[in-house]
Design an enzyme around this catalytic site. Structure first.
Site, short mmCIF file in Angstrom:
data_model
loop_
_atom_site.label_atom_id
_atom_site.label_comp_id
_atom_site.label_asym_id
_atom_site.label_seq_id
_atom_site.Cartn_x
_atom_site.Cartn_y
_atom_site.Cartn_z
N LYS A 120 35.73 38.23 42.18
CA LYS A 120 37.12 38.35 42.62
C LYS A 120 37.79 36.98 42.81
O LYS A 120 39.00 36.87 42.74
CB LYS A 120 37.19 39.13 43.94
CG LYS A 120 36.47 40.48 43.99
CD LYS A 120 37.09 41.53 43.13
CE LYS A 120 36.73 42.95 43.51
NZ LYS A 120 35.31 43.32 43.39
C1 LIG Z 1 34.73 44.52 42.91
C2 LIG Z 1 33.33 44.43 42.47
C3 LIG Z 1 32.84 45.20 41.40
C4 LIG Z 1 33.69 46.23 40.69
O1 LIG Z 1 34.81 45.69 40.02
P1 LIG Z 1 35.98 46.68 39.60
O2 LIG Z 1 37.02 45.81 39.00
O3 LIG Z 1 36.45 47.33 40.88
O4 LIG Z 1 35.41 47.67 38.66
C5 LIG Z 1 31.53 45.02 41.00
N1 LIG Z 1 30.71 44.14 41.63
C6 LIG Z 1 31.14 43.40 42.66
C7 LIG Z 1 30.20 42.46 43.31
C8 LIG Z 1 32.46 43.50 43.11
O5 LIG Z 1 32.88 42.76 44.14
#
Ligand SMILES: *Cc1c(COP(=O)(O)O)cnc(C)c1O
Length: 468
Positions: A120
């Protein structure tokens, strides 16, 4: 390549009833006023020559070429480059998202070298700076409101920490994220950061945000901004690392990307990279026991069940918001999308037409990894390669292995550093050496958060109390 004199891209809602917008407004808008999600009116195609040149470019230079066609005239090329370079300054690996080759035909694409140890950061570091640029230019302030399944919240908090033009309100499901995920958020003591633990699950948090945002008057009066995974700029940022990874592998036609998936934002960026001209073979949707998307691909029926809490909490999700963008692209008909979304809201399910299923099946396959499989893969990679996977990455690896063909090159997106899930991981491998000093120090800091009921009016009151 010159992109001057090209008309800026227009964005429209997947449900067809909201105003069309340009980039600058899309990134502040979040959900469209008709409840839909903004999507570019066309997918820009990159020249093959340019894609070939990516081999010799840095991550940051590739990002510039990816972003450029999506952005309008509100920012100059030089400023855009400056913001991109600043955004990735704090990453601890010079490659930003290094590819770790572990077998002749297997790689991990490491997306966790940012300040909060999950993918993120790649979008949030950029968005916070981009928003700050626009807000400062317009002499405005904003109140950011977001829901997190564990990792978006900390990425937003670290992204906006130095941005004085904003307050940041983050809702997380109380006791349903890992303690370390929580501490990444709650140990930041700036006055403009407000953590709210909701007595409910992530889908409840997401629904609360939607409810607050649907009050147009309130949204305007508080100048609320969204940083959810439906935010277009987040998706755009994530396209870069698919191109980056491909530029470092020679046999791209045989590549499959496996992606642990919750809200469908990360993997949607992979789909878009293919639309833009990146010629890999397939995307694999990896889910844990909350496998609504795996069931959708296998049966055509998209049916919500109760959320189960697992060792990979960031994908403990049933309402997979960004899937709506794929649904739209599979039919290009906002009436169909609106009808399916009405069904989802009223009956908790919808059925895809055969044509849409077929379309989706040409780009995606899917699988589920259960708790035992996640534990097995974490232990076996530790023993065999001396690599410590986080539980989300383990879901991706497991589903990738189940779905890949023998000639495929498997690239699993490694979405988090294992230390963020140290409680789970250290128990599985009986080892602690992967835990970093940064994470250890979180355990010594004071936490700040407010516990609240799942009630939109309570959230509004909390915001009112902080905003004059
Ligand atoms: C947010 C997240 C995901 C999933 O990503 P999406 O875009 O919601 O599909 C997978 N792994 C981790 C560690 C995350 O923080």
């Amino acid at each position: 390549m010159t992109t001057d004199n090209i008309q800026p891209l227009i964005y429209k809602s997947t449900r067809g009833q909201a105003k069309e917008l340009y980039f600058k407004d899309v990134i502040f808008e979040g959900l469209a006023s008709d409840g839909g999600l903004y999507i570019p009116s066309v997918w820009p195609k990159l020249d093959n020559d340019l894609i070939t040149e990516f081999k010799n470019m840095s991550y940051q230079d590739i990002a510039f070429h990816i972003f450029k066609p999506y952005i309008d005239t509100s920012i100059s090329d030089d400023k855009l480059k400056e913001i991109i370079f600043e955004s990735y300054n704090k990453f601890t690996d010079d490659e930003i998202t290094p590819l770790n080759q572990i077998e002749e035909k297997e790689y991990l694409l490491e997306l966790f070298h940012g300040p909060t140890y999950a993918f993120k950061d790649i979008a949030m570091q950029f968005i916070s700076r981009l928003m700050d640029y626009y807000l400062t230019a317009d002499n405005k302030k904003i109140n950011i409101l977001g829901a997190t399944s564990g990792d978006t919240g900390s990425a937003a908090i670290y992204g906006f920490e130095s941005v004085q033009s904003s307050n940041v309100f983050i809702l997380h499901p109380h006791n349903l994220i890992s303690p370390t995920q929580r501490k990444f958020m709650t140990t930041v003591s700036s006055k403009n950061i407000i953590n709210i633990a909701i007595k409910g699950n992530f889908d409840d948090c997401q629904n609360l945000i939607k409810e607050v945002f649907s009050d147009e008057e309130y949204k305007k009066s508080k100048n609320l901004g969204a940083i959810n995974s439906i935010n277009w700029a987040r998706i755009m940022c994530q396209i870069t690392y698919y191109f980056y990874a491909a530029s470092r592998i020679s046999d791209i036609e045989n590549v499959v990307f496996s992606v642990p998936t919750g809200n469908f934002g990360d993997i949607l960026a992979g789909y878009i990279s293919k639309k833009m001209g990146l010629n890999f073979r397939k995307l694999i949707i990896g889910t844990n026991e909350n496998n609504i998307l795996d069931r959708t691909l296998k049966t055509g029926e998209h049916a919500v069940k109760d959320v189960i809490s697992t060792s990979s909490p960031s994908i403990d999700i049933q309402i997979s918001s960004n899937f709506e963008r794929l649904i739209y692209d599979a039919c290009k008909d906002s009436n169909v999308v609106s009808e399916l979304m009405e069904n989802l809201k009223n009956k908790g399910s919808y059925k895809l037409s055969n044509e849409m299923r077929e379309y989706i099946g040409t780009y995606f396959s899917s699988d589920t990894a259960n708790k035992k499989e996640v534990e097995e893969i974490i232990l076996s990679y530790f023993k065999k390669y001396n690599i410590t996977l986080d539980p989300h990455t383990a879901v991706g690896v497991m589903c990738g292995k189940k779905q890949k063909l023998s000639e495929d090159i498997l690239v699993t997106l490694s979405t988090a550093h294992p230390a963020k899930f140290k409680e789970t991981v250290s128990e599985i491998i009986s080892d602690n050496s992967f835990i970093t000093d940064k994470v250890k120090s979180l355990d010594t800091l004071e936490e700040h958060m407010i516990i609240a009921n799942k009630n939109a009016n309570d959230i509004k009151k909390l915001i009112d109390n902080h905003v004059a």
